[in-house]
Design a protein around this motif. Structure first.
Motif, mmCIF file in Angstrom:
data_model
loop_
_atom_site.group_PDB
_atom_site.id
_atom_site.type_symbol
_atom_site.label_atom_id
_atom_site.label_comp_id
_atom_site.label_asym_id
_atom_site.label_seq_id
_atom_site.Cartn_x
_atom_site.Cartn_y
_atom_site.Cartn_z
ATOM 1 N N GLN A 187 0.825 -1.227 0.000
ATOM 2 C CA GLN A 187 0.000 0.000 0.000
ATOM 3 C C GLN A 187 0.853 1.270 0.000
ATOM 4 O O GLN A 187 0.561 2.219 -0.716
ATOM 5 N N VAL A 188 1.908 1.260 0.838
ATOM 6 C CA VAL A 188 2.744 2.465 0.949
ATOM 7 C C VAL A 188 3.523 2.721 -0.339
ATOM 8 O O VAL A 188 3.729 3.871 -0.735
ATOM 9 N N THR A 189 3.958 1.629 -1.003
ATOM 10 C CA THR A 189 4.780 1.809 -2.219
ATOM 11 C C THR A 189 3.927 1.915 -3.487
ATOM 12 O O THR A 189 4.459 2.028 -4.589
ATOM 13 N N ASN A 190 2.625 1.893 -3.339
ATOM 14 C CA ASN A 190 1.746 2.115 -4.484
ATOM 15 C C ASN A 190 1.976 3.542 -4.988
ATOM 16 O O ASN A 190 1.969 4.489 -4.203
ATOM 17 N N PRO A 191 2.209 3.733 -6.297
ATOM 18 C CA PRO A 191 2.518 5.074 -6.821
ATOM 19 C C PRO A 191 1.514 6.153 -6.387
ATOM 20 O O PRO A 191 1.908 7.282 -6.110
ATOM 21 N N HIS A 196 1.603 11.382 -2.524
ATOM 22 C CA HIS A 196 1.372 12.361 -1.447
ATOM 23 C C HIS A 196 2.180 12.048 -0.187
ATOM 24 O O HIS A 196 2.373 12.907 0.659
ATOM 25 N N THR A 197 2.656 10.783 -0.036
ATOM 26 C CA THR A 197 3.406 10.407 1.178
ATOM 27 C C THR A 197 4.631 9.579 0.785
ATOM 28 O O THR A 197 4.556 8.352 0.708
ATOM 29 N N PRO A 198 5.774 10.234 0.512
ATOM 30 C CA PRO A 198 6.938 9.494 0.001
ATOM 31 C C PRO A 198 7.592 8.546 1.012
ATOM 32 O O PRO A 198 8.358 7.683 0.617
ATOM 33 N N ALA A 354 12.543 9.883 10.773
ATOM 34 C CA ALA A 354 13.208 8.574 10.786
ATOM 35 C C ALA A 354 12.351 7.518 11.485
ATOM 36 O O ALA A 354 12.583 6.327 11.326
ATOM 37 N N VAL A 355 11.348 7.954 12.288
ATOM 38 C CA VAL A 355 10.472 6.978 12.949
ATOM 39 C C VAL A 355 8.998 7.149 12.585
ATOM 40 O O VAL A 355 8.176 6.291 12.882
ATOM 41 N N GLY A 356 8.659 8.275 11.928
ATOM 42 C CA GLY A 356 7.266 8.532 11.548
ATOM 43 C C GLY A 356 7.086 8.453 10.046
ATOM 44 O O GLY A 356 6.488 7.527 9.519
ATOM 45 N N GLY A 357 7.651 9.442 9.363
ATOM 46 C CA GLY A 357 7.555 9.470 7.906
ATOM 47 C C GLY A 357 7.425 10.892 7.414
ATOM 48 O O GLY A 357 7.565 11.840 8.180
ATOM 49 N N VAL A 358 7.167 11.030 6.095
ATOM 50 C CA VAL A 358 7.112 12.346 5.453
ATOM 51 C C VAL A 358 6.000 12.349 4.413
ATOM 52 O O VAL A 358 5.932 11.425 3.607
ATOM 53 N N PRO A 359 5.128 13.395 4.393
ATOM 54 C CA PRO A 359 4.951 14.398 5.432
ATOM 55 C C PRO A 359 4.399 13.748 6.703
ATOM 56 O O PRO A 359 3.729 12.724 6.641
ATOM 57 N N ARG A 360 4.677 14.385 7.837
ATOM 58 C CA ARG A 360 4.381 13.754 9.117
ATOM 59 C C ARG A 360 2.914 13.360 9.261
ATOM 60 O O ARG A 360 2.602 12.239 9.652
ATOM 61 N N GLU A 361 2.013 14.298 8.978
ATOM 62 C CA GLU A 361 0.593 14.032 9.277
ATOM 63 C C GLU A 361 0.032 12.871 8.468
ATOM 64 O O GLU A 361 -0.692 12.034 9.001
ATOM 65 N N SER A 362 0.362 12.799 7.169
ATOM 66 C CA SER A 362 -0.227 11.703 6.383
ATOM 67 C C SER A 362 0.457 10.370 6.725
ATOM 68 O O SER A 362 -0.180 9.314 6.702
ATOM 69 N N ALA A 363 1.750 10.418 7.079
ATOM 70 C CA ALA A 363 2.433 9.183 7.502
ATOM 71 C C ALA A 363 1.809 8.682 8.808
ATOM 72 O O ALA A 363 1.524 7.488 8.961
ATOM 73 N N LEU A 364 1.580 9.610 9.763
ATOM 74 C CA LEU A 364 0.972 9.227 11.043
ATOM 75 C C LEU A 364 -0.442 8.679 10.834
ATOM 76 O O LEU A 364 -0.857 7.734 11.510
ATOM 77 N N ALA A 365 -1.158 9.265 9.891
ATOM 78 C CA ALA A 365 -2.527 8.784 9.624
ATOM 79 C C ALA A 365 -2.483 7.323 9.171
ATOM 80 O O ALA A 365 -3.297 6.499 9.614
ATOM 81 N N PHE A 366 -1.514 6.988 8.329
ATOM 82 C CA PHE A 366 -1.389 5.590 7.852
ATOM 83 C C PHE A 366 -1.045 4.665 9.027
ATOM 84 O O PHE A 366 -1.625 3.592 9.192
ATOM 85 N N GLY A 413 11.828 2.273 7.337
ATOM 86 C CA GLY A 413 11.305 3.357 6.501
ATOM 87 C C GLY A 413 10.930 2.816 5.135
ATOM 88 O O GLY A 413 11.781 2.288 4.419
ATOM 89 N N ILE A 414 9.650 2.914 4.799
ATOM 90 C CA ILE A 414 9.180 2.389 3.507
ATOM 91 C C ILE A 414 9.083 3.560 2.517
ATOM 92 O O ILE A 414 8.357 4.528 2.765
#
Length: 441
Positions: A187-191, A196-198, A354-366, A413-414
């Motif tokens: 899901q995360v690596t789906n283009p 929106h969430t690299p 390094a522990v959440g993701g980028v951008p923070r809010e959409s990574a945290l939502a996932f 980190g995915i």
């Protein structure tokens, strides 16, 4: 402690305090002898019990007992720091930490944010060891304060050797399972998602259920011996659970207005010999996926630091070598604006990319939507804060231990190019050191 002398010396200083000295914060100290700080901590009856050793070479080792005051919000902690700084005189160190995601349910006895001013500090430095008693007079009766201090000194007992670690028989359960993990990575690596969430840092909780869990201080002591270039921490807020770890990653170190932080992301394993080790390191620095992962991290840190600093500089990418792993690291130096406090830094820097993701809010939502285990203080913050300086670690490479179970945590980190099975193996490598200490490697 080999004799009662240090305790008697502190009682004498307490007895002879003048009334005019009884204001604000005060630290009474005396030299003492101690062989093993964790052996000392492990036998005390006073809680909370904390241990902290920063990552720097020759860092002071600290064991702490009891709490004169505890703060469950950054605002309350900052107000206390400011009040004492304004009063002048000695300034205390506060120790504690924060959860990865303060908005989500966490571990039972670990508040989302918890920093405390310890009653007793035992410190070992190059010149020997010092036992200190902390006192606080401003908003409490001096009689009550002195009585509490006495009671704590009377409760102290001599250190004992730590118990031996026995190999465990255990049931292992991974949350998520490898199958669920593969689905998440897909899901995360789906283009569409990457658009929106690299980067999303996904984590796993490995539960080891056993008839008798190890002494957390014996485990930390053994773990520490093989984790030289790391922070070492442990905290027991109650007798029934402990959170320990040897994290390689610094959240930040502040000295006055000078700040150092780092982008630590991108991972490979160690080689069998020096040649293979170098080859892996060179491959890691040249690898597109890992370079992208590190770049996601430093770009977000620079963005967060910009409004807080008058200048920010970033160093070159280099490799740091740990016992089983190698990581890409870039150091970042900043000069903070006058008005910037630890509260401002801790409100904006964690959770790091390094522990959440980028951008923070959409990574945290996932993460909130998919991870069923509670991260609690894993991938949160732990360390020391004072008016003059602060030093905090990101709580990775850690274990949460209660009477029935050891929970080990690892994350990866995915990003574009991440392969589910490779990332799953990386999770196993990240818990390999502690698994081998438990006799499971």
């Amino acid at each position: 402690m080999h004799s009662t002398h240090p305790i008697e010396a502190l009682k004498y200083q307490l007895d002879t305090l003048s009334d005019s000295a009884k204001k604000g914060f005060m630290r009474l100290s005396t030299p003492c002898q101690v062989d093993n700080l964790m052996g000392w901590l492990s036998v005390q009856s006073v809680y909370p019990r904390l241990y902290w050793k920063a990552r720097d070479t020759n860092a002071v080792e600290c064991a702490m007992l009891g709490a004169i005051k505890a703060f469950d919000s950054l605002a309350a902690l900052q107000a206390d720091l400011a009040a004492l700084a304004e009063a002048g005189g000695q300034q205390p160190n506060y120790f504690g930490g924060m959860a990865f995601d303060p908005g989500m349910p966490g571990w039972e006895h670990f508040p989302a944010c918890h920093f405390l001013l310890p009653r007793i500090e035992l410190k070992r430095h190059q010149g020997g060891a010092t036992l200190s008693l902390n006192l606080r007079f401003d908003d409490r009766s001096s009689c009550a304060e002195i009585a509490q201090a006495y009671a704590c000194l009377d409760a102290l007992v001599a250190e004992q050797p730590l118990p031996r670690l026995q190999p465990l028989v255990y049931q292992r359960e991974d949350r998520p399972s490898q199958q669920e993990w593969a689905a998440w990575v897909g899901q995360v690596t789906n283009p569409d998602h990457l658009g929106h969430t690299p980067k999303v840092v996904l984590s796993r909780e490995t539960r080891l259920t056993t008839s008798e869990t190890p002494n957390p201080w014996a485990l930390l002591s053994r773990w520490q011996a093989g984790a030289a270039d790391c922070f070492h921490f442990g905290i027991q807020l109650t007798p029934h659970e402990a959170f320990i770890g040897c994290p390689p990653e610094q959240l930040y170190k502040r000295d006055g207005r000078r700040l150092i932080t780092e982008a630590l992301a991108g991972t490979t394993r160690r080689g069998r010999d020096a040649g293979q080790d170098q080859a892996f390191a060179a491959e890691l620095l040249a690898d597109k996926k890992n370079t992208l992962e590190n770049q996601c991290v430093y770009q977000q840190i620079l963005t967060q630091l910009e409004p807080l600093s008058s200048q920010v500089q970033m160093g070159e990418a280099h490799i740091i070598k740990l016992r089983s792993l190698q990581h890409i690291r870039r150091l970042i130096h900043a000069e903070l604006h006058h008005s910037v406090t630890d509260q401002s830094l801790l409100s904006s820097l964690p959770p790091t990319p390094a522990v959440g993701g980028v951008p923070r809010e959409s990574a945290l939502a996932f993460i909130r939507q998919h991870e069923r285990h509670q991260r609690g203080w894993y991938s949160g913050v732990f360390g020391r804060i004072s008016h003059a300086s602060s030093d905090l670690a990101v709580t990775i490479r850690c274990a949460y231990i209660d009477s029935e179970m050891i929970r080990l945590y690892a994350g990866a980190g995915i990003v574009a190019g991440s392969q589910a099975d490779e990332e799953w193996r990386e999770l196993d490598t990240k818990i390999a050191d502690i698994m081998s200490l438990l006799g499971m490697g």
